[in-house]
Motif scaffolding. Structure first.
Motif, mmCIF file in Angstrom:
data_model
loop_
_atom_site.group_PDB
_atom_site.id
_atom_site.type_symbol
_atom_site.label_atom_id
_atom_site.label_comp_id
_atom_site.label_asym_id
_atom_site.label_seq_id
_atom_site.Cartn_x
_atom_site.Cartn_y
_atom_site.Cartn_z
ATOM 1 N N ARG A 1 -5.384 5.218 -10.223
ATOM 2 C CA ARG A 1 -5.967 4.662 -8.821
ATOM 3 C C ARG A 1 -6.706 3.591 -9.134
ATOM 4 N NH1 ARG A 1 -8.781 9.750 -7.624
ATOM 5 N NH2 ARG A 1 -6.886 10.362 -7.021
ATOM 6 N N THR B 1 -4.188 0.389 -9.244
ATOM 7 C CA THR B 1 -3.804 0.051 -8.250
ATOM 8 C C THR B 1 -4.752 -0.379 -7.257
ATOM 9 O OG1 THR B 1 -4.182 2.405 -7.174
ATOM 10 C CG2 THR B 1 -2.038 1.866 -7.967
ATOM 11 N N LEU C 1 1.146 6.605 -6.954
ATOM 12 C CA LEU C 1 -0.023 7.621 -7.177
ATOM 13 C C LEU C 1 0.649 8.951 -6.954
ATOM 14 C CD1 LEU C 1 -3.065 6.040 -5.381
ATOM 15 C CD2 LEU C 1 -2.504 6.410 -7.772
ATOM 16 N N LEU C 2 1.534 9.390 -5.881
ATOM 17 C CA LEU C 2 1.900 10.835 -5.755
ATOM 18 C C LEU C 2 2.915 11.267 -6.884
ATOM 19 C CD1 LEU C 2 2.452 10.689 -1.877
ATOM 20 C CD2 LEU C 2 0.620 12.020 -3.239
ATOM 21 N N GLN D 1 0.782 -1.226 -0.104
ATOM 22 C CA GLN D 1 -0.180 0.002 -0.170
ATOM 23 C C GLN D 1 0.921 1.190 -0.093
ATOM 24 O OE1 GLN D 1 -0.614 -2.632 1.725
ATOM 25 N NE2 GLN D 1 -2.550 -3.326 1.038
ATOM 26 N N VAL D 2 2.058 1.211 0.827
ATOM 27 C CA VAL D 2 2.830 2.418 0.821
ATOM 28 C C VAL D 2 3.429 2.532 -0.619
ATOM 29 C CG1 VAL D 2 4.787 3.280 1.805
ATOM 30 C CG2 VAL D 2 3.244 2.289 3.299
ATOM 31 N N ARG E 1 1.003 4.150 -2.958
ATOM 32 C CA ARG E 1 0.751 5.252 -2.811
ATOM 33 C C ARG E 1 1.926 6.380 -2.991
ATOM 34 N NH1 ARG E 1 -2.947 9.188 -2.274
ATOM 35 N NH2 ARG E 1 -2.112 10.926 -0.777
ATOM 36 N N LYS E 2 2.803 5.732 -3.167
ATOM 37 C CA LYS E 2 4.094 6.739 -3.734
ATOM 38 C C LYS E 2 3.933 6.489 -5.177
ATOM 39 C CE LYS E 2 7.585 5.603 -0.095
ATOM 40 N NZ LYS E 2 8.815 4.727 0.145
#
Length: 81
Positions: free
Chosen positions: A48, A51, A20-21, A13-14, A17-18
């Motif tokens: 999104r 993922t 996505l950012l 998940q981390v 998220r990276k």
């Protein structure tokens, strides 16, 4: 993220998220017309969605093998004295 500042033990998940950012930052910085045409295909919504699929696939794959344990836990929790 608080206890793993080096990034060596990041979870899925981390890491997602990276990604996505990073995609959002790239889309903000793109000014060139050619790159904008390529980036239109990779909208933050599509990233999104992909993922989300990547995160749910391991759960869907593991559920049939773990179903008996889930059912057992529900049954034990439902017994009233």
């Amino acid at each position: 993220m608080l206890y793993n500042s080096s990034g060596k033990w990041d979870t899925l998940q981390v890491y997602l998220r990276k990604i996505l950012l990073d995609i959002e930052q790239i889309s903000k910085l793109m000014n060139d017309q050619q790159h904008m045409e390529e980036m239109r295909k990779l909208t933050p919504v599509s990233i999104r969605a992909s993922t989300t699929i990547l995160v749910t696939l391991p759960i869907v794959a593991a559920y049939p093998f773990m179903q008996k344990y889930f059912i057992g836990g529900i049954t034990i929790g439902a017994v009233k004295e």
